[in-house]
Scaffold this motif. Structure first.
Motif, PDB file in Angstrom:
ATOM      1  N   UNK A 217       0.819  -1.229  -0.035  1.00  0.00           N
ATOM      2  CA  UNK A 217      -0.103  -0.056   0.031  1.00  0.00           C
ATOM      3  C   UNK A 217       0.868   1.425  -0.198  1.00  0.00           C
ATOM      4  N   UNK A 218       0.360   2.333  -0.649  1.00  0.00           N
ATOM      5  CA  UNK A 218       1.164   3.530  -0.414  1.00  0.00           C
ATOM      6  C   UNK A 218       1.555   4.149   0.910  1.00  0.00           C
ATOM      7  N   UNK A 219       2.661   4.613   1.067  1.00  0.00           N
ATOM      8  CA  UNK A 219       3.070   5.080   2.240  1.00  0.00           C
ATOM      9  C   UNK A 219       2.248   6.164   2.772  1.00  0.00           C
ATOM     10  N   UNK A 220       1.734   6.116   4.258  1.00  0.00           N
ATOM     11  CA  UNK A 220       1.051   7.266   4.509  1.00  0.00           C
ATOM     12  C   UNK A 220       1.645   7.996   5.781  1.00  0.00           C
ATOM     13  N   UNK A 221       1.133   9.158   5.932  1.00  0.00           N
ATOM     14  CA  UNK A 221       1.799   9.952   6.915  1.00  0.00           C
ATOM     15  C   UNK A 221       0.605  10.650   7.783  1.00  0.00           C
TER      16      UNK A 221
ATOM     17  N   UNK B 288       0.418  -0.254  -5.220  1.00  0.00           N
ATOM     18  CA  UNK B 288       0.556   1.307  -5.507  1.00  0.00           C
ATOM     19  C   UNK B 288      -0.463   2.253  -4.948  1.00  0.00           C
ATOM     20  N   UNK B 289      -1.709   1.620  -5.215  1.00  0.00           N
ATOM     21  CA  UNK B 289      -2.920   2.443  -4.615  1.00  0.00           C
ATOM     22  C   UNK B 289      -4.146   2.153  -5.202  1.00  0.00           C
TER      23      UNK B 289
ATOM     24  N   UNK C 159      -0.457  10.987  -7.009  1.00  0.00           N
ATOM     25  CA  UNK C 159      -1.022   9.653  -7.127  1.00  0.00           C
ATOM     26  C   UNK C 159      -1.742   9.842  -8.557  1.00  0.00           C
ATOM     27  N   UNK C 160      -2.681  10.963  -8.509  1.00  0.00           N
ATOM     28  CA  UNK C 160      -3.742  11.062  -9.681  1.00  0.00           C
ATOM     29  C   UNK C 160      -2.936  11.300 -11.091  1.00  0.00           C
ATOM     30  N   UNK C 161      -1.934  12.154 -10.915  1.00  0.00           N
ATOM     31  CA  UNK C 161      -1.055  12.649 -12.017  1.00  0.00           C
ATOM     32  C   UNK C 161      -0.362  11.086 -12.631  1.00  0.00           C
ATOM     33  N   UNK C 162       0.178  10.284 -11.693  1.00  0.00           N
ATOM     34  CA  UNK C 162       0.872   9.245 -12.035  1.00  0.00           C
ATOM     35  C   UNK C 162      -0.083   8.154 -12.844  1.00  0.00           C
ATOM     36  N   UNK C 163      -1.051   7.900 -12.131  1.00  0.00           N
ATOM     37  CA  UNK C 163      -2.104   7.104 -12.672  1.00  0.00           C
ATOM     38  C   UNK C 163      -2.768   7.620 -14.003  1.00  0.00           C
ATOM     39  N   UNK C 164      -3.001   8.850 -14.254  1.00  0.00           N
ATOM     40  CA  UNK C 164      -3.408   9.138 -15.461  1.00  0.00           C
ATOM     41  C   UNK C 164      -2.447   8.828 -16.587  1.00  0.00           C
TER      42      UNK C 164
ATOM     43  N   UNK D 257       6.309   5.019 -10.025  1.00  0.00           N
ATOM     44  CA  UNK D 257       5.531   4.869  -9.180  1.00  0.00           C
ATOM     45  C   UNK D 257       5.089   6.383  -8.722  1.00  0.00           C
ATOM     46  N   UNK D 258       3.575   6.431  -8.268  1.00  0.00           N
ATOM     47  CA  UNK D 258       3.193   7.490  -8.005  1.00  0.00           C
ATOM     48  C   UNK D 258       3.116   7.648  -6.746  1.00  0.00           C
ATOM     49  N   UNK D 259       4.274   7.546  -6.076  1.00  0.00           N
ATOM     50  CA  UNK D 259       4.507   7.473  -4.585  1.00  0.00           C
ATOM     51  C   UNK D 259       5.976   8.104  -4.339  1.00  0.00           C
TER      52      UNK D 259
END
Length: 408
Positions: free
Chosen positions: A1-5, A78-79, A95-100, A298-300
């Protein structure tokens, strides 16, 4: 899963109308779909897929990759497993940019199953080549004839700044016209002395420099020129150039773009050709190495980098992170106070790291309070995204591998 903070500030989203992230999702991405459509004689299947992507990314929700996609499981990690069913504007902007871009490649058949005719065809290649073959590139390469006659210190400074400001050639940024008619650019943070100290010839260490490339064309050429200088003048014994394993943010550099840039150099007259021949030989001899890790697309943030990539960066004398996207991934795509120390937010990185970045998005750290105040007084917040400001920031703080893993 994507790293979260969970610690404030939160990640940047694109759901505020009129904001810079919103304009990218609502305006730049649709414009790019049209440009890609016009750049190739795609067939009905690709046109239908592009129409569907346009409708989905502007008014739909995140959908997983097709079941047959070779990287479906990777993107789930990745998400997509977390963000599927949510609006593109309500998930992290990074993330949205990368997935686009991943969905755009899917639409044009880049990953076509069964050896489709458009498989492996870079949809951004016409844009990249047009810039690489432009009169402006001719002028920049011709300037090398005078530069090689200058004192070594002057050459080093010019090549470093060429690599830094070469980022303004970013093709994706040009789509919006945002870099036209701007005022004279300037550094708002300059750790170049600290950087050259790390790269001092004869300094103890492995002698390896990593450069994580951003864009192809007129940015990648000065990146290669800088690496040549580091190798030939004893600042590094080996250079590792990290590029994308496949096309990404419009102009992001791939291995094919490295080859195109080297051919452009070797075909040029004068000193440029000599640079090209040395770089070509350095690749053949292993003193210059090109790597394309999947995580580069990766979008991360880099806090989530896998262990093998961490091990690649760890022994380097310094890792040079080029460009705006790599900066966002390095420091985290969050609206921290601009005075947040650069060393604090990059302390997780496994070795010394430097950012060479022209500002084209809201994220910024490492400024002193007076600089920030002066910028705000002069430009409001436009300085964050206009591409007329830049930073050279360095951190030589190193953490233990266990601490690094904990931070990710």
């Amino acid at each position: 899963m994507p790293a979260s903070d969970s610690v404030s500030p939160p990640v940047i989203l694109g759901n505020e109308p009129g904001s810079f992230p919103w304009s990218v999702l609502a305006e730049r991405h649709p414009a790019l779909i049209q440009k890609v459509r016009d750049a190739f004689p795609y067939g009905p299947e690709q046109h239908r897929a592009l129409d569907a992507l346009l409708e989905n990314c502007t008014g739909g929700v995140i959908e997983p990759l097709p079941a047959e996609a070779e990287d479906r499981e990777r993107w789930a990690e990745w998400g997509t497993g977390e963000y599927a069913g949510r609006s593109w504007f309500d998930v992290p902007w990074l993330w949205a940019e990368g997935f686009f871009y991943r969905r755009l490649l899917e639409a044009v058949g880049y990953f076509g199953a069964g050896g489709g005719a458009w498989r492996g065809i870079d949809p951004f290649r016409p844009f990249k080549l047009a810039e690489l073959d432009s009169p402006e590139t001719d002028e920049e390469l011709a300037a090398l004839d005078d530069l090689v006659k200058a004192p070594e210190e002057e050459q080093a400074r010019a090549l470093l700044h060429g690599s830094l400001w070469g980022n303004r050639a970013d093709l994706g940024f040009r789509l919006s016209g945002a870099d036209e008619g701007g005022e004279a650019a300037g550094l708002v943070a300059d750790d170049s002395e600290a950087l050259w100290s790390l790269l001092r010839p004869g300094r103890r260490g492995t002698g390896t420099v990593c450069l994580v490339a951003d864009n192809a064309g007129r940015e990648l050429v000065p990146d290669l020129l800088l690496l040549d200088h580091l190798l030939t003048r004893g600042h590094a014994e080996q250079a590792v150039l990290h590029v994308k394993p496949h096309p990404y943010f419009v102009s992001d550099a791939t291995t094919a773009d490295v080859v195109d840039a080297l051919r452009r150099l070797t075909r040029a007259p004068g000193a440029a050709a000599e640079y090209g021949r040395r770089l070509w030989a350095a690749l053949a001899e292993g003193r210059l190495v090109v790597r394309a890790h999947p995580f580069s697309c990766a979008p991360l943030p880099y806090t989530a980098m896998p262990g093998d990539l961490r091990e690649d960066f760890a022994p380097a004398t310094v890792t040079l992170m080029k460009g705006d996207l790599n900066y966002r991934r390095l420091v985290g795509d969050r609206l921290r106070p601009p005075t947040t120390p650069f060393a604090d937010v990059t302390a997780y990185f496994p070795g010394p790291v430097a950012a060479l970045r022209t500002l084209k998005s809201d994220v910024i750290v490492g400024l002193d309070a007076r600089t920030e105040s002066a910028l705000v007084a002069a430009e409001g917040q436009r300085w964050r995204t206009s591409g007329t400001r830049a930073v050279i920031q360095v951190s030589s703080i190193q953490v233990s591998s266990q601490s690094a893993q904990d931070s990710s």
